[in-house]
Design an enzyme around this catalytic site. Structure first.
Site, mmCIF file in Angstrom:
data_model
loop_
_atom_site.group_PDB
_atom_site.id
_atom_site.type_symbol
_atom_site.label_atom_id
_atom_site.label_comp_id
_atom_site.label_asym_id
_atom_site.label_seq_id
_atom_site.Cartn_x
_atom_site.Cartn_y
_atom_site.Cartn_z
ATOM 1 N N PRO A 14 121.782 52.403 19.372
ATOM 2 C CA PRO A 14 120.887 52.164 20.517
ATOM 3 C C PRO A 14 121.321 50.875 21.207
ATOM 4 O O PRO A 14 121.450 49.835 20.557
ATOM 5 C CB PRO A 14 119.508 51.986 19.853
ATOM 6 N N ALA A 16 120.310 48.826 24.738
ATOM 7 C CA ALA A 16 119.495 48.785 25.956
ATOM 8 C C ALA A 16 120.383 48.666 27.184
ATOM 9 O O ALA A 16 121.273 47.810 27.244
ATOM 10 C CB ALA A 16 118.516 47.618 25.878
ATOM 11 N N GLN A 68 114.858 55.810 19.560
ATOM 12 C CA GLN A 68 114.418 54.547 18.964
ATOM 13 C C GLN A 68 113.194 54.020 19.701
ATOM 14 O O GLN A 68 113.223 53.867 20.923
ATOM 15 C CB GLN A 68 115.521 53.481 19.004
ATOM 16 N N CYS A 98 115.311 43.672 17.112
ATOM 17 C CA CYS A 98 115.536 43.074 18.433
ATOM 18 C C CYS A 98 115.154 41.586 18.428
ATOM 19 O O CYS A 98 114.034 41.227 18.090
ATOM 20 C CB CYS A 98 114.748 43.825 19.512
ATOM 21 N N ASP A 199 130.201 44.489 14.205
ATOM 22 C CA ASP A 199 131.632 44.152 14.242
ATOM 23 C C ASP A 199 132.568 45.287 13.850
ATOM 24 O O ASP A 199 133.692 45.032 13.428
ATOM 25 C CB ASP A 199 131.936 42.926 13.359
#
Ligand code: FMN
Length: 306
Positions: A14, A16, A68, A98, A199
């Site tokens: 997910p 944004a 989500q 978040c 990463d």
């Protein structure tokens, strides 16, 4: 809808502003086993925000569709999962990672790392529709408070079907290196599937992350932006005559099936900035992409450079 879900493989995160219907489609076409919408507000859904529902478009190319949601109130979580717009999704993921202040201030996202009983209640509330519920979270608030193992166990106890651990703390935001060793500890401590996140940018880093953690699967965010082929590279799927331009056009045309052209033109600029990563003359490509005003301008940039 898959009967029972095997939580493993390589999945598209997910993100944004980026995990739109087109990006999810090309990721799935190139091999992503699961695809996530960007985080959507549980409250926004309940109050019928059209903008929220707009983020929930899907195509049949997506194999396992994950939505989500975020929120801090179990009541809104349980109402949101019953929403019609969520019917087509196979999995409900809860955002507990978040770090954005606006979200944390409301007790949402990574604020839940500091309130395990509430985080558990939220998972239980999301289970009311009988779909698998998963949780994505970070290692802790900061380096002095790494709680990833306890949090993972608590999510398992609350009934989560799988967890994704982003190997950074809230304080780190997106800087520094993801700590896969901490994720390895989580994998050892729980019985539910665990996805490593942070990463993974190519096949080598994928293999390193999987070896370091022993995880069941891996989630990729920034490494997949502008590079949907990362999924087939990792899975060893050979694509004859691969065309990045074709993927870009599929992405663009899919967005246009669902959204207003002005919205797409505006949103696609930042995708083009990723699609040209590593290309010669990328500075000029980005300038031209950001100068685009219409879909025709966007198409001209694509035709000129890709
Ligand atoms: C611009 C941006 C937006 C993001 N939005 C979300 C989101 O909506 N939900 C979420 O769980 N994580 C979100 N993330 C975090 C990513 O899913 C992922 O955990 C993080 O980028 C680390 O993975 P990576 O190293 O593969 O990028 C976002 C990250 C970025 C850079």
């Amino acid at each position: 809808m898959p009967q029972s879900i095997d939580f493993k493989g390589v999945v598209f995160a997910p993100i944004a502003g980026y995990s739109d219907v087109g990006a999810r489609k090309v990721s799935a076409m190139r091999g992503a086993d699961m695809t996530y919408t960007e985080m959507v507000s549980a409250k926004g859904l309940v109050y019928g925000s059209e903008k929220t529902e707009d983020l929930l478009r899907t195509t049949d190319s997506e194999k396992i569709k994950c939505v989500q949601i975020f929120g801090s109130e179990p009541y809104y979580i349980s109402k949101a999962v019953e929403h019609k717009a969520l019917e087509k999704f196979d999995v409900i993921d809860i955002n507990m990672g978040c770090p954005v202040p606006k979200i944390v201030k409301n007790g949402e996202g990574s604020a839940l790392l500091e309130n395990i009983p509430l985080a558990q209640e939220i998972v239980r509330s999301a289970k009311v529709v009988g779909k698998p519920v998963t949780v994505k979270y970070r290692l802790g608030v900061n380096a002095q408070n790494i709680i990833a193992v306890d949090f993972g166990k608590a999510m398992q106890d609350a009934g989560a079907s799988a967890i994704t651990v982003h190997g950074r703390t809230r304080e780190q935001m997106y800087a520094g290196k993801a700590d896969w060793q901490e994720i390895a500890k989580v994998k050892k401590a729980v019985n539910i599937p665990v996805f490593v996140n942070g990463d993974i940018v190519d096949k080598t880093s994928y293999q390193e992350a999987m070896t370091a953690t022993g995880c069941d699967g891996a989630m990729i965010a920034r490494g997949a932006l502008g590079n949907p082929k990362i999924f087939s590279d990792i899975k060893g799927i050979d694509i004859e005559n691969y065309s990045l331009k074709q993927d870009i056009l599929t992405h663009l045309n899919t967005m246009l099936e669902f959204h207003h052209p002005n919205f797409v033109a505006c949103n696609f600029k930042k995708h083009l900035a990723y699609y040209c990563r590593g290309m010669r003359g990328q500075r000029q490509i980005k300038l031209d992409a950001y100068a685009s005003k219409t879909i025709d301008d966007i198409r001209r940039v694509i035709d000129r450079y890709f």
